[in-house]
Enzyme design. Structure first.
Site, short mmCIF file in Angstrom:
data_model
loop_
_atom_site.label_atom_id
_atom_site.label_comp_id
_atom_site.label_asym_id
_atom_site.label_seq_id
_atom_site.Cartn_x
_atom_site.Cartn_y
_atom_site.Cartn_z
N LYS A 17 33.84 19.95 10.51
CA LYS A 17 33.43 21.34 10.68
C LYS A 17 34.62 22.21 11.07
CE LYS A 17 29.12 21.05 9.55
NZ LYS A 17 28.68 21.63 8.27
N SER B 181 29.10 24.49 13.34
CA SER B 181 28.42 23.81 14.44
C SER B 181 29.13 24.07 15.75
CB SER B 181 28.41 22.30 14.15
OG SER B 181 28.04 21.56 15.28
N TYR C 183 32.48 14.00 12.42
CA TYR C 183 31.64 15.08 11.91
C TYR C 183 32.14 16.43 12.43
CZ TYR C 183 27.78 18.41 12.11
OH TYR C 183 27.03 19.55 12.04
#
Length: 339
Positions: free
Chosen positions: A153, A124, A149
């Protein structure tokens, strides 16, 4: 060639499965249905004429994952399985670290033990944090991510870099910007559980009357209209990039590969621009309210995707308006399906 697609009934995963089948890959899906539904499997079959093999379990269950590898001659993996809501990750960080990292490590252990290569990671643009300059290219320094989050990643990428180097594996990290839209058949699209965390499904649900008003998180950003700017890429274009990246890995003569690509359009659009484009494309109104900024959100992010165009012969082809038309068709399909 059999390809494992983890999270393959999810939003981006399901579109990618369709493109893989269209390119004559045999697809094996593992998905715990925590952020997807079983009917998506039927719709993949309806679109492609072929039903992927499907295993409904959580990748943290190592014994079940081992059985999948024992049953199939897997030659590569595209890893989508992850929790992905920025806001939720700030209130439930342990859930995100456990789900996103343990599942990844379990698949990599099977790759190591069985001497399999060709691994594509769904990463991402959140790994860049708030970059100092736009557009963002693959050499842009990574800052501390703004959300748990985003940190998962970054950690996933670090794990894969070490994995590639230590065990001589071929790995590609695909850093997505903001996927939107639905399949042109209106049989696949984003299926948010509860209140959507992403902008476009919230827009479509508001237009459909499911939500009273769209919440726009902050209008005091240092942008032209005060709302945050993102790079919105059509999900089918994004899915096609995965096939191109997989083919490049599989045709590589190098034993060890670590490729990194940004996948975006190269153009930023503000939240209000997206809302107005949706209204115009579909001739519907979207009532909205301005709310305080969300923790973990950055001001602006859009891609330089030249490297993907040069090395994968891929680029985003679909306009914002075209993508927003497909998402409205998907919303109407869901309404008809639920009636």
């Amino acid at each position: 060639m059999s390809i494992l697609v983890t999270g393959g009934l999810g939003y981006i995963g399901s579109h990618t499965v369709v493109e893989l089948i269209n390119h004559n890959f045999d697809v094996i899906i593992v998905d715990d249905l925590s952020n997807s539904e079983k009917f998506i499997l039927d719709n993949i079959e309806e679109i492609t004429g072929k039903r992927p093999i499907f295993y409904p379990f959580d990748l943290k269950r190592k014994e079940l994952l081992k059985q999948v590898f024992e049953a199939h001659d897997i030659e590569g993996c595209i890893n989508f399985a992850a929790s992905k809501a920025v806001g939720e990750s700030m209130t439930e960080p342990l859930k995100y670290y456990e789900n996103n990292l343990f599942s990844l490590i379990n698949v990599l252990q099977e790759f190591k033990e069985r001497n399999i290569s060709n691994f594509i990671f769904s990463s991402s643009c959140t790994v860049y944090g708030q970059a100092d300059q736009m557009p963002i290219d693959e050499n842009t320094p990574l800052k501390e991510a703004e959300s748990s989050y985003g940190k998962t990643k970054q950690m996933g990428e670090d794990i894969l870099k070490d994995f590639s180097r230590a065990y001589n594996k071929r790995v590609t990290l695909l850093r997505y910007f903001n996927p939107i839209g639905a399949h042109p058949t209106a049989l696949l699209g984003e299926l948010p559980a509860g209140i959507p965390n992403n902008l476009v499904p919230y827009v479509t649900q508001t237009a459909a009357g499911i939500r009273e008003k769209l919440s726009i998180w902050g209008d005091d950003y240092p942008t032209e209209d005060g709302t945050a700017i993102r790079d919105y890429i059509y999900v089918v274009d994004l899915a096609k990039a995965h096939v191109a990246a997989l083919q490049k890995l599989m045709h590589s003569e190098e034993e060890t590969v670590l490729d990194i690509y940004n996948l975006g359009t190269g153009k930023g659009s503000s939240v209000l621009e997206v809302v107005k484009a949706f209204e115009l494309a579909n001739n519907v109104a979207v009532p909205y309210q301005i709310c305080p900024r969300r923790e973990g959100d950055i001001t602006i992010a859009y891609a330089n995707a030249d490297k993907a165009e040069k090395e994968l012969n891929w680029k985003s082809e679909t306009t914002l308006e075209e993508a927003l038309k497909t998402t409205w068709e998907w919303q109407k399909y869901l309404k008809d399906r639920n009636n």
